[in-house]
Scaffold this active site. Sequence first.
Site, PDB file in Angstrom:
ATOM      1  N   SER A 139       0.807  -1.222   0.000  1.00 10.98           N
ATOM      2  CA  SER A 139       0.000   0.000   0.000  1.00 10.98           C
ATOM      3  C   SER A 139       0.837   1.268   0.000  1.00 10.98           C
ATOM      4  CB  SER A 139      -0.965  -0.003   1.193  1.00 10.98           C
ATOM      5  OG  SER A 139      -0.281  -0.282   2.390  1.00 10.98           O
ATOM      6  N   HIS A 193       1.836   4.714   4.499  1.00 14.90           N
ATOM      7  CA  HIS A 193       0.965   5.315   3.496  1.00 14.90           C
ATOM      8  C   HIS A 193       1.384   6.747   3.179  1.00 14.90           C
ATOM      9  CE1 HIS A 193      -2.704   2.429   4.094  1.00 14.90           C
ATOM     10  NE2 HIS A 193      -1.577   1.813   3.767  1.00 14.90           N
TER      11      HIS A 193
END
Length: 258
Positions: A151, A199
């Site tokens: 991610s 992230h």
Amino acid sequence: MVQASVGFHCPECAKSSSQRVVRGPAAFGLTGGKPVVTITLIAINVAVFVADLLTKGALTERGSLVGAIYDPRTGPVGVAFGEPWRIVTGGFLHAGYLHLGMNMLALWVLGSQLEPILGRLRFLALYVASLLAGAFAVLLVQPSAETVGASGAIFGLLAVAFVFQRSRGINPWRSGIGGLILINLVLTFAIPGISIAGHIGGLIGGAVGAFAVFEIEKRTPATAPAVAVCGVLAVLFGAGALWAAGNWMHPILGVLGR
């Protein structure tokens, strides 16, 4: 909604953007076609996940991103203790079927649209730089947390899409990319167990890399300069990750090891 090179645009946005000169895949040294790099990355992630299942988590144990922890069975383990590969392998491991499925879906949606525009080498260079930027952020902020998942790199691709649209005179807030990033950031902070640092680090790394690539593209359509800059960024992010693991973890490990 009208399908565009990155996402879907409202008819008004599509009409206004069509009046601007937008360089296509040929300007990046590659014509359209199958997103080979995207498919390959997905295949690697799936293969690693299957191998991890077959080995009962052995790959995750040896490859998850962690600066340093104290394992009662083996002693200190992590990037700070002779395992630098973790800054890369952590981005190809996943914590379950849902984790893998969501990340691979996002990678396919973004990669299948960005890769033909950027070209294979630029796309791969930005992906790697984003992955390492996420690893750097994790080891800087959460060095004792075991982290896995693609991610961070995927957030980097979201940033690439955002910067690409801005560079082409498209409003990313009207196209939906800006809102998609905001939603994912809210989910990052709202859902427990998600790597906030990974992230945000990937998002920043992707944005920096994309800005450099599109600035270079204004001056030359050649592939090599943009890939070289992304390579330098990847090396810097990787070196930063190694530094963070080695300089932040020893005092903590001293406490954990007692």
